[in-house]
Design a protein around this motif. Structure first.
Motif, PDB file in Angstrom:
ATOM      1  N   SER A 238       0.821  -1.207   0.000  1.00 48.95           N
ATOM      2  CA  SER A 238       0.000   0.000   0.000  1.00 48.95           C
ATOM      3  C   SER A 238       0.859   1.263   0.000  1.00 48.95           C
ATOM      4  CB  SER A 238      -0.937  -0.001   1.212  1.00 48.95           C
ATOM      5  OG  SER A 238      -0.178   0.104   2.395  1.00 48.95           O
ATOM      6  N   GLY A 239       2.187   1.114   0.150  1.00 51.60           N
ATOM      7  CA  GLY A 239       3.079   2.259   0.211  1.00 51.60           C
ATOM      8  C   GLY A 239       3.558   2.708  -1.148  1.00 51.60           C
ATOM      9  N   VAL A 240       2.657   2.829  -2.093  1.00 52.95           N
ATOM     10  CA  VAL A 240       3.020   3.267  -3.432  1.00 52.95           C
ATOM     11  C   VAL A 240       2.971   4.789  -3.475  1.00 52.95           C
ATOM     12  CG1 VAL A 240       2.352   3.202  -5.856  1.00 52.95           C
ATOM     13  CG2 VAL A 240       2.167   1.154  -4.476  1.00 52.95           C
ATOM     14  N   LEU A 241       4.016   5.379  -3.975  1.00 54.13           N
ATOM     15  CA  LEU A 241       4.074   6.832  -4.084  1.00 54.13           C
ATOM     16  C   LEU A 241       3.116   7.306  -5.172  1.00 54.13           C
ATOM     17  CD1 LEU A 241       7.942   7.242  -3.989  1.00 54.13           C
ATOM     18  CD2 LEU A 241       6.344   7.550  -2.099  1.00 54.13           C
ATOM     19  N   SER A 242       2.757   8.563  -5.132  1.00 55.32           N
ATOM     20  CA  SER A 242       1.845   9.109  -6.128  1.00 55.32           C
ATOM     21  C   SER A 242       2.430   9.033  -7.537  1.00 55.32           C
ATOM     22  CB  SER A 242       1.486  10.556  -5.779  1.00 55.32           C
ATOM     23  OG  SER A 242       2.659  11.341  -5.736  1.00 55.32           O
ATOM     24  N   THR A 243       3.739   8.916  -7.647  1.00 58.04           N
ATOM     25  CA  THR A 243       4.364   8.807  -8.960  1.00 58.04           C
ATOM     26  C   THR A 243       4.289   7.385  -9.503  1.00 58.04           C
ATOM     27  OG1 THR A 243       6.510   8.305  -7.986  1.00 58.04           O
ATOM     28  CG2 THR A 243       6.041  10.622  -8.438  1.00 58.04           C
ATOM     29  N   GLY A 244       3.795   6.448  -8.674  1.00 56.12           N
ATOM     30  CA  GLY A 244       3.711   5.059  -9.099  1.00 56.12           C
ATOM     31  C   GLY A 244       4.936   4.258  -8.705  1.00 56.12           C
ATOM     32  N   ALA A 245       5.913   4.881  -8.076  1.00 56.73           N
ATOM     33  CA  ALA A 245       7.129   4.170  -7.689  1.00 56.73           C
ATOM     34  C   ALA A 245       6.878   3.395  -6.399  1.00 56.73           C
ATOM     35  CB  ALA A 245       8.272   5.165  -7.480  1.00 56.73           C
ATOM     36  N   TRP A 246       7.566   2.290  -6.249  1.00 54.95           N
ATOM     37  CA  TRP A 246       7.478   1.464  -5.053  1.00 54.95           C
ATOM     38  C   TRP A 246       8.211   2.160  -3.917  1.00 54.95           C
ATOM     39  CZ3 TRP A 246       5.020  -2.357  -2.916  1.00 54.95           C
ATOM     40  CH2 TRP A 246       5.610  -3.065  -1.886  1.00 54.95           C
ATOM     41  N   ALA A 247       7.566   2.268  -2.769  1.00 54.92           N
ATOM     42  CA  ALA A 247       8.171   2.918  -1.609  1.00 54.92           C
ATOM     43  C   ALA A 247       8.800   1.858  -0.708  1.00 54.92           C
ATOM     44  CB  ALA A 247       7.119   3.722  -0.852  1.00 54.92           C
ATOM     45  N   ALA A 248      10.038   1.536  -0.954  1.00 56.33           N
ATOM     46  CA  ALA A 248      10.718   0.496  -0.181  1.00 56.33           C
ATOM     47  C   ALA A 248      11.191   1.038   1.153  1.00 56.33           C
ATOM     48  CB  ALA A 248      11.902  -0.053  -0.958  1.00 56.33           C
ATOM     49  N   SER A 249      11.005   0.228   2.175  1.00 52.48           N
ATOM     50  CA  SER A 249      11.516   0.560   3.501  1.00 52.48           C
ATOM     51  C   SER A 249      12.961   0.091   3.583  1.00 52.48           C
ATOM     52  CB  SER A 249      10.670  -0.152   4.558  1.00 52.48           C
ATOM     53  OG  SER A 249      10.923  -1.551   4.503  1.00 52.48           O
ATOM     54  N   PRO A 250      13.705   0.530   4.601  1.00 50.05           N
ATOM     55  CA  PRO A 250      15.085   0.039   4.762  1.00 50.05           C
ATOM     56  C   PRO A 250      15.142  -1.489   4.887  1.00 50.05           C
ATOM     57  CG  PRO A 250      14.755   1.995   6.094  1.00 50.05           C
ATOM     58  CD  PRO A 250      13.403   1.609   5.551  1.00 50.05           C
ATOM     59  N   ASP A 251      14.097  -2.107   5.448  1.00 51.58           N
ATOM     60  CA  ASP A 251      14.045  -3.566   5.556  1.00 51.58           C
ATOM     61  C   ASP A 251      13.869  -4.238   4.197  1.00 51.58           C
ATOM     62  OD1 ASP A 251      14.428  -3.772   8.267  1.00 51.58           O
ATOM     63  OD2 ASP A 251      12.293  -3.878   8.748  1.00 51.58           O
ATOM     64  N   ASN A 252      13.429  -3.468   3.211  1.00 52.89           N
ATOM     65  CA  ASN A 252      13.230  -4.007   1.867  1.00 52.89           C
ATOM     66  C   ASN A 252      14.125  -3.322   0.844  1.00 52.89           C
ATOM     67  OD1 ASN A 252      11.327  -6.147   2.163  1.00 52.89           O
ATOM     68  ND2 ASN A 252       9.854  -4.589   2.787  1.00 52.89           N
ATOM     69  N   THR A 253      15.283  -2.872   1.313  1.00 54.31           N
ATOM     70  CA  THR A 253      16.290  -2.281   0.437  1.00 54.31           C
ATOM     71  C   THR A 253      17.577  -3.067   0.606  1.00 54.31           C
ATOM     72  OG1 THR A 253      15.266  -0.095   0.652  1.00 54.31           O
ATOM     73  CG2 THR A 253      17.540  -0.176  -0.148  1.00 54.31           C
ATOM     74  N   LEU A 254      17.992  -3.725  -0.455  1.00 49.02           N
ATOM     75  CA  LEU A 254      19.208  -4.533  -0.463  1.00 49.02           C
ATOM     76  C   LEU A 254      20.327  -3.724  -1.096  1.00 49.02           C
ATOM     77  CD1 LEU A 254      20.733  -7.245  -0.168  1.00 49.02           C
ATOM     78  CD2 LEU A 254      19.763  -7.898  -2.393  1.00 49.02           C
ATOM     79  N   ILE A 255      21.462  -3.686  -0.431  1.00 49.97           N
ATOM     80  CA  ILE A 255      22.627  -2.981  -0.958  1.00 49.97           C
ATOM     81  C   ILE A 255      23.718  -4.006  -1.238  1.00 49.97           C
ATOM     82  CG2 ILE A 255      24.398  -1.240  -0.509  1.00 49.97           C
ATOM     83  CD1 ILE A 255      22.259   0.073   1.390  1.00 49.97           C
ATOM     84  N   LEU A 256      24.135  -4.073  -2.485  1.00 51.71           N
ATOM     85  CA  LEU A 256      25.239  -4.934  -2.891  1.00 51.71           C
ATOM     86  C   LEU A 256      26.461  -4.063  -3.106  1.00 51.71           C
ATOM     87  CD1 LEU A 256      23.571  -7.165  -5.655  1.00 51.71           C
ATOM     88  CD2 LEU A 256      23.763  -7.646  -3.205  1.00 51.71           C
ATOM     89  N   GLU A 257      27.495  -4.288  -2.319  1.00 52.61           N
ATOM     90  CA  GLU A 257      28.787  -3.659  -2.581  1.00 52.61           C
ATOM     91  C   GLU A 257      29.525  -4.645  -3.469  1.00 52.61           C
ATOM     92  OE1 GLU A 257      29.877  -0.704  -1.755  1.00 52.61           O
ATOM     93  OE2 GLU A 257      28.349  -0.132  -0.307  1.00 52.61           O
ATOM     94  N   THR A 258      29.710  -4.298  -4.727  1.00 50.46           N
ATOM     95  CA  THR A 258      30.383  -5.194  -5.669  1.00 50.46           C
ATOM     96  C   THR A 258      31.808  -4.714  -5.917  1.00 50.46           C
ATOM     97  OG1 THR A 258      29.871  -4.062  -7.748  1.00 50.46           O
ATOM     98  CG2 THR A 258      28.140  -5.482  -6.813  1.00 50.46           C
ATOM     99  N   SER A 259      32.573  -5.528  -6.627  1.00 50.41           N
ATOM    100  CA  SER A 259      33.934  -5.133  -6.985  1.00 50.41           C
ATOM    101  C   SER A 259      33.932  -3.968  -7.974  1.00 50.41           C
ATOM    102  CB  SER A 259      34.712  -6.319  -7.542  1.00 50.41           C
ATOM    103  OG  SER A 259      33.967  -7.011  -8.507  1.00 50.41           O
ATOM    104  N   LYS A 260      32.788  -3.620  -8.529  1.00 50.54           N
ATOM    105  CA  LYS A 260      32.669  -2.481  -9.444  1.00 50.54           C
ATOM    106  C   LYS A 260      32.008  -1.269  -8.801  1.00 50.54           C
ATOM    107  CE  LYS A 260      34.024  -4.017 -13.599  1.00 50.54           C
ATOM    108  NZ  LYS A 260      35.337  -4.613 -13.578  1.00 50.54           N
ATOM    109  N   GLY A 261      31.379  -1.440  -7.620  1.00 53.49           N
ATOM    110  CA  GLY A 261      30.689  -0.337  -6.957  1.00 53.49           C
ATOM    111  C   GLY A 261      29.397  -0.804  -6.311  1.00 53.49           C
ATOM    112  N   LYS A 262      28.591   0.168  -5.876  1.00 57.25           N
ATOM    113  CA  LYS A 262      27.376  -0.115  -5.109  1.00 57.25           C
ATOM    114  C   LYS A 262      26.144  -0.216  -6.004  1.00 57.25           C
ATOM    115  CE  LYS A 262      24.990   2.780  -2.229  1.00 57.25           C
ATOM    116  NZ  LYS A 262      24.804   3.693  -1.095  1.00 57.25           N
ATOM    117  N   VAL A 263      25.303  -1.231  -5.706  1.00 58.80           N
ATOM    118  CA  VAL A 263      24.028  -1.439  -6.392  1.00 58.80           C
ATOM    119  C   VAL A 263      22.938  -1.502  -5.327  1.00 58.80           C
ATOM    120  CG1 VAL A 263      22.702  -2.982  -7.888  1.00 58.80           C
ATOM    121  CG2 VAL A 263      25.173  -2.757  -8.228  1.00 58.80           C
TER     122      VAL A 263
END
Length: 184
Positions: free
Chosen positions: A21-46
């Motif tokens: 239900s946390g969809v922004l008015s722009t239609g983008a998904w509103a991810a919480s920190p619990d649903n945000t994955l950060i990959l530090e790769t050998s090329k940089g951050k994703v």
């Protein structure tokens, strides 16, 4: 133990409903920190927004593996120009997985566009375990046949730099995978 497992799964399902239900008015998904994955790769951050609304079991498995530091040091073992970069196999061969059970398919109408993150599997739709891929380009031919569980929101320029090959001669790797809510 079964009661704890059912309670945990119920909590995940409830979280998915609340987050859906946390969809922004722009239609983008509103991810919480619990649903945000950060990959530090050998090329940089994703940065990847997890989608429990689409694939709650897959997201739960990814979170469990991230919590165990499973992905730290794992290479991108299959990287195909114009298609995708695949990782998540501790053997680096494309044949390995975690010690967790395989996950049943959670196919949806989500599109495998650029930056979509899907779960790799064998011929059996219910064989996903730990391997996943990030799309370089449109892969609509995968729609409804593989599970989408995330979307890259930042760092596609990093994904584009991952060394190509099956396997690459000099593979890039995930140095560290963490949820934004738990960066340790």
């Amino acid at each position: 133990m079964d009661v704890i497992r059912r309670t945990f799964l119920a909590a995940l399902a409830a979280t998915g409903i609340v987050l859906a239900s946390g969809v922004l008015s722009t239609g983008a998904w509103a991810a919480s920190p619990d649903n945000t994955l950060i990959l530090e790769t050998s090329k940089g951050k994703v940065t990847i927004e997890l989608r429990p609304d689409l694939a709650p079991k897959h997201v739960a498995q990814i979170k469990t593996l991230v919590g165990k530091h499973f992905y730290d040091g794992i290479i991108f073992h299959r990287v195909i120009e114009g298609f995708m970069a695949q990782t998540g196999d501790p053997t680096g061969t494309g044949m390995g997985g975690s010690d967790l059970p395989d996950i049943p398919a959670e196919f949806s109408k989500a599109h495998f566009g650029r930056g979509a993150v899907g779960m790799a599997r064998s011929q059996d739709p219910n064989s996903a375990n730990s391997q996943f891929f990030i799309m370089f380009d449109d892969g609509g031919f995968l729609d409804g046949q593989y599970t989408v569980w995330g979307q890259v929101t930042d760092g596609m320029d990093v994904v584009d730099k991952i060394n190509r090959g099956e396997p690459p001669a000099d593979p890039d790797k995930i140095v560290k995978a963490r949820l934004a809510s738990n960066p340790n």
